[in-house]
Design a protein around this motif. Structure first.
Motif, PDB file in Angstrom:
ATOM      1  N   ALA A 188      48.225  45.298  42.822  1.00 45.49           N
ATOM      2  CA  ALA A 188      47.179  44.630  42.042  1.00 45.49           C
ATOM      3  C   ALA A 188      46.808  45.442  40.809  1.00 45.49           C
ATOM      4  CB  ALA A 188      45.951  44.391  42.910  1.00 45.49           C
ATOM      5  N   PHE A 191      49.539  44.876  38.094  1.00 41.55           N
ATOM      6  CA  PHE A 191      49.476  43.575  37.415  1.00 41.55           C
ATOM      7  C   PHE A 191      48.213  43.448  36.561  1.00 41.55           C
ATOM      8  CE2 PHE A 191      52.691  42.216  40.534  1.00 41.55           C
ATOM      9  CZ  PHE A 191      53.557  41.540  39.687  1.00 41.55           C
ATOM     10  N   ALA A 192      47.098  43.984  37.031  1.00 38.86           N
ATOM     11  CA  ALA A 192      45.866  43.940  36.225  1.00 38.86           C
ATOM     12  C   ALA A 192      46.056  44.706  34.923  1.00 38.86           C
ATOM     13  CB  ALA A 192      44.700  44.515  37.023  1.00 38.86           C
ATOM     14  N   GLU A 203      44.832  35.890  33.167  1.00 30.73           N
ATOM     15  CA  GLU A 203      45.577  36.451  34.288  1.00 30.73           C
ATOM     16  C   GLU A 203      45.067  37.847  34.642  1.00 30.73           C
ATOM     17  OE1 GLU A 203      47.852  35.177  36.358  1.00 30.73           O
ATOM     18  OE2 GLU A 203      47.294  33.303  35.398  1.00 30.73           O
ATOM     19  N   TRP A 207      43.738  39.103  38.393  1.00 35.15           N
ATOM     20  CA  TRP A 207      44.258  40.266  39.098  1.00 35.15           C
ATOM     21  C   TRP A 207      43.201  41.346  39.260  1.00 35.15           C
ATOM     22  CZ3 TRP A 207      48.206  40.759  42.184  1.00 35.15           C
ATOM     23  CH2 TRP A 207      49.244  39.832  42.082  1.00 35.15           C
ATOM     24  N   ARG A 210      41.400  40.368  42.336  1.00 35.19           N
ATOM     25  CA  ARG A 210      42.208  40.713  43.511  1.00 35.19           C
ATOM     26  C   ARG A 210      42.165  42.214  43.768  1.00 35.19           C
ATOM     27  NH1 ARG A 210      46.124  36.969  40.732  1.00 35.19           N
ATOM     28  NH2 ARG A 210      45.890  34.937  41.762  1.00 35.19           N
TER      29      ARG A 210
END
Length: 309
Positions: A188, A191-192, A203, A207, A210
């Motif tokens: 996570a 991707f963040a 997006e 993320w 998450r």
């Protein structure tokens, strides 16, 4: 007579248009349109209500979660940090059976980093999710995000080391669930950060949410465990002495599976055009918030507050 004939001629000339207007008004489509307006208004009102309900549920959950995590931070600072500053690292063994092992310098450093970084992470995470801070202080948001991601990566790696080398309690499956949580944090975080650098902000925010949930995994574990104990009137499905049992394995999975599943449901309901989906999601979030509040209260009174006094 000329005037009368002229008026009559004009009326006759307008008659086809008047007749067409009357037929249009009386047509089934027009009647349906007239009846549809109240339905459309009712649907619009229900849609607005469902959106507000979902937003209120999410806000309530966030406020309760942050309040519970702040109590957890106070517990970390008052017990772990104060013991470390006083040079009484042995006090950690009252909570962690192998919190401090004389001679194991590397292990002691790893567990100290993991525990004390938790305070920084628990404070920094909610600040990243607050829209007013994000909009009003964008530079702080960016730097806090960098620090947050760096600390959660370090905490995850140190946590993996601790759970497989220093954990005296728990079964292999329990250690595995904790390890999965650490891997999810790393995924996570990647991707963040990746979406933030690419300026894919929608997006990135998904993320980031998450990431916040999986980083809070150990906190969720304690809250769910305390709710489970309160629900059963005591330990159930595990041995409190060895801290092993199927209930703990299940809670170990729920600590990240449940929050992530509810978050995906929230994303779906928020983007759905169906008010029923948003109302159902709001009801579920409100119910889970109530259960979480019970777990926080029991954890505070039974685990955290006694160590703070």
């Amino acid at each position: 007579m000329a005037v009368s004939f002229d008026c009559r001629s004009r009326y006759l000339a307008l008659f086809p248009q008047l007749l067409e207007d009357q037929m249009t008004i009386a047509s089934p489509n027009a009647v349906n349109s007239l009846h549809a307006k109240p339905k459309e208004r009712a649907h619009g009102a229900l849609s607005a209500f469902s959106g507000k309900a979902l937003s209120a549920a999410a806000t309530t959950w966030f406020v309760v979660a942050v309040a519970g995590q702040l109590i957890f931070v106070l517990y970390i600072l008052s017990f772990y940090a104060s013991s470390a500053l006083q040079g009484n690292m042995q006090a950690w063994n009252k909570v962690l059976p192998t919190g401090h092992v004389p001679g194991d310098t590397l292990g002691n450093i790893a567990i100290a980093i993991h525990v004390l970084i938790a305070a920084v992470v628990t404070i920094g995470g909610p600040l990243q999710l607050m829209a007013k801070i994000r909009a009003g202080f964008p530079r702080f948001h960016r730097w806090n995000g960098r620090v947050y991601i760096a600390t959660v990566v370090v905490a995850s790696i140190s946590g993996l080391f601790v759970v497989w080398t220093r954990s005296a309690n728990g079964s292999f499956l329990q250690h595995l669930t904790i390890s999965i949580n650490a891997v999810l944090i790393l995924i996570a975080a990647w991707f963040a950060l990746r979406h933030a650098v690419a300026r894919r902000l929608a997006e990135h925010r998904r993320w980031a949410l998450r990431l916040f949930l999986v980083v809070s995994g150990s906190w969720f574990f304690r809250v769910i465990l305390m709710f489970w104990i309160a629900l059963n009137g005591g330990p159930a499905g595990f041995d409190p002495t060895t801290f092993q049992g199927p209930a703990l394995v299940a809670i170990g999975l729920l600590q990240y599976v449940l929050p992530l599943a509810v978050l995906e449901l929230y994303f779906f309901a928020k983007s759905s055009a169906r008010p029923a989906a948003r109302i159902s999601a709001a009801g579920l979030v409100f119910a889970l918030t109530g259960a979480m509040a019970v777990g926080i209260a029991v954890a505070t009174m039974g685990m955290w507050l006694p160590k703070m006094l």
